[in-house]
Scaffold this active site. Structure first.
Site, PDB file in Angstrom:
ATOM      1  CG  LEU A 191      40.912  34.832  28.005  1.00 50.98           C
ATOM      2  CD1 LEU A 191      41.870  35.992  27.748  1.00 50.98           C
ATOM      3  CD2 LEU A 191      41.240  33.690  27.029  1.00 50.98           C
ATOM      4  CB  ILE A 192      36.917  38.379  29.712  1.00 41.37           C
ATOM      5  CG1 ILE A 192      37.510  39.122  30.916  1.00 41.37           C
ATOM      6  CG2 ILE A 192      35.443  38.700  29.559  1.00 41.37           C
ATOM      7  CD1 ILE A 192      36.879  38.782  32.251  1.00 41.37           C
TER       8      ILE A 192
ATOM      9  CG  ASN B 151      42.479  44.443  32.661  1.00 38.54           C
ATOM     10  OD1 ASN B 151      42.343  44.237  33.880  1.00 38.54           O
ATOM     11  ND2 ASN B 151      43.531  44.005  31.990  1.00 38.54           N
TER      12      ASN B 151
ATOM     13  CG  HIS C 271      48.797  44.896  31.903  1.00 40.79           C
ATOM     14  ND1 HIS C 271      48.574  43.568  32.212  1.00 40.79           N
ATOM     15  CD2 HIS C 271      50.111  44.992  31.585  1.00 40.79           C
ATOM     16  CE1 HIS C 271      49.704  42.889  32.056  1.00 40.79           C
ATOM     17  NE2 HIS C 271      50.650  43.734  31.681  1.00 40.79           N
TER      18      HIS C 271
ATOM     19  CG  MET D 203      45.106  37.265  38.449  1.00 40.30           C
ATOM     20  SD  MET D 203      45.893  38.732  37.707  1.00 40.30           S
ATOM     21  CE  MET D 203      46.416  39.638  39.178  1.00 40.30           C
TER      22      MET D 203
ATOM     23  N   GLY E 299      42.793  43.231  46.282  1.00 42.46           N
ATOM     24  CA  GLY E 299      41.717  44.182  46.008  1.00 42.46           C
ATOM     25  C   GLY E 299      41.986  45.606  46.459  1.00 42.46           C
TER      26      GLY E 299
ATOM     27  CG  ASN F  61      44.076  48.868  41.622  1.00 44.29           C
ATOM     28  OD1 ASN F  61      44.189  50.023  41.250  1.00 44.29           O
ATOM     29  ND2 ASN F  61      45.095  48.019  41.664  1.00 44.29           N
TER      30      ASN F  61
HETATM   31  C1  GAR Z   1      47.288  45.377  40.097  1.00 47.69           C
HETATM   32  O1  GAR Z   1      48.596  45.909  40.062  1.00 47.69           O
HETATM   33  C2  GAR Z   1      46.763  45.176  38.691  1.00 47.69           C
HETATM   34  O2  GAR Z   1      47.233  46.098  37.767  1.00 47.69           O
HETATM   35  C3  GAR Z   1      47.284  43.797  38.373  1.00 47.69           C
HETATM   36  O3  GAR Z   1      47.140  43.076  39.569  1.00 47.69           O
HETATM   37  C4  GAR Z   1      47.304  43.962  40.684  1.00 47.69           C
HETATM   38  C5  GAR Z   1      46.162  43.716  41.654  1.00 47.69           C
HETATM   39  O4  GAR Z   1      46.375  44.397  42.849  1.00 47.69           O
HETATM   40  N1  GAR Z   1      46.540  43.217  37.279  1.00 47.69           N
HETATM   41  C6  GAR Z   1      47.070  42.377  36.402  1.00 47.69           C
HETATM   42  O5  GAR Z   1      48.224  41.990  36.455  1.00 47.69           O
HETATM   43  C7  GAR Z   1      46.114  41.905  35.304  1.00 47.69           C
HETATM   44  N2  GAR Z   1      46.818  41.343  34.208  1.00 47.69           N
HETATM   45  P1  GAR Z   1      45.162  44.642  43.861  1.00 47.69           P
HETATM   46  O6  GAR Z   1      44.431  43.303  44.048  1.00 47.69           O
HETATM   47  O7  GAR Z   1      45.802  45.081  45.134  1.00 47.69           O
HETATM   48  O8  GAR Z   1      44.263  45.673  43.278  1.00 47.69           O
END
Ligand code: GAR
Length: 191
Positions: free
Chosen positions: A88-89, A103, A105, A86, A13, A15
């Site tokens: 699917l919605i 989202n 990526h 992670m 988390g 982000n």
């Molecule tokens: C992030 O880099 C995000 O872009 C990726 O997971 C990480 C989560 O990091 N998302 C995906 O791969 C979705 N397909 P965080 O939990 O530290 O924010």
């Protein structure tokens, strides 16, 4: 009344943390709810630290019993942000939050997207294929993994000596720099 954001995240988390901080004293937008499909996810601890209501759910609650829908409704959520989520919605969710769900990526879609392409798997593939650049894609969410219309992309250079961890660090930097601002932009201006 403020626009209320719910953040969905599956793990650490970082982000989510950046987004929470960005909107902390915002006049018209607030992060009101944090949701996770993993009751042990550190993102829930972050929510607790910021005194933001949080909720963990399992597959049944999300896909069959529609309990997550109820929680969003009870909390009067206007906008959904996926930040390292992670699963699917479901389609009904996509319809409910049409142009109100984004989202991020960790690659330059349409490259390195789709089922199984998430988190470090993406960075490992980028290094294995000797890519010269990678980056981030922020997109609207539809019913397929990583296929919604693209709102924003930013790139970073990859050096031949970069490990997947080094790429992850570069990509995370881009995410923190841009995701909160782009969320604010689409909420305020619709695109
Ligand atoms: C992030 O880099 C995000 O872009 C990726 O997971 C990480 C989560 O990091 N998302 C995906 O791969 C979705 N397909 P965080 O939990 O530290 O924010």
């Amino acid at each position: 009344m403020k626009t209320k954001i719910a953040i969905f995240a599956s793990g650490n988390g970082t982000n989510a943390e950046e987004i929470i901080m960005h909107f902390k004293n915002h006049k018209t937008i607030a992060v009101s709810l944090i949701l996770s499909n993993n009751s042990g996810a550190y993102v829930l601890k972050r929510a607790e630290n910021h005194k933001i209501p949080h909720f963990a759910f399992d597959r049944n609650m999300f896909y069959k019993e529609k309990i997550v829908d109820e929680v969003l409704k009870l909390n009067a959520i206007d906008f959904v942000v996926l930040a390292g989520f992670m699963w699917l919605i479901p389609e009904r969710f996509v319809k409910k939050f049409n142009k109100k769900m984004v989202n991020i990526h960790p690659a330059l879609l349409p490259k390195y997207g789709g089922k199984g392409m998430y988190g470090n798997f993406v960075h490992e593939a980028v290094v294995k294929n000797k890519e010269k650049e990678s980056g981030i894609t922020i997109h609207w969410v539809n019913e397929a993994y990583d296929e919604g219309n693209i709102i924003f992309q930013a790139t970073c250079k990859i050096e031949p000596s970069d490990t997947p961890e080094a790429v992850a660090n570069k990509v995370h930097k881009l995410e923190y720099e841009h995701y909160p601002k782009i969320i604010e932009q689409v909420i305020l201006h619709g695109r």
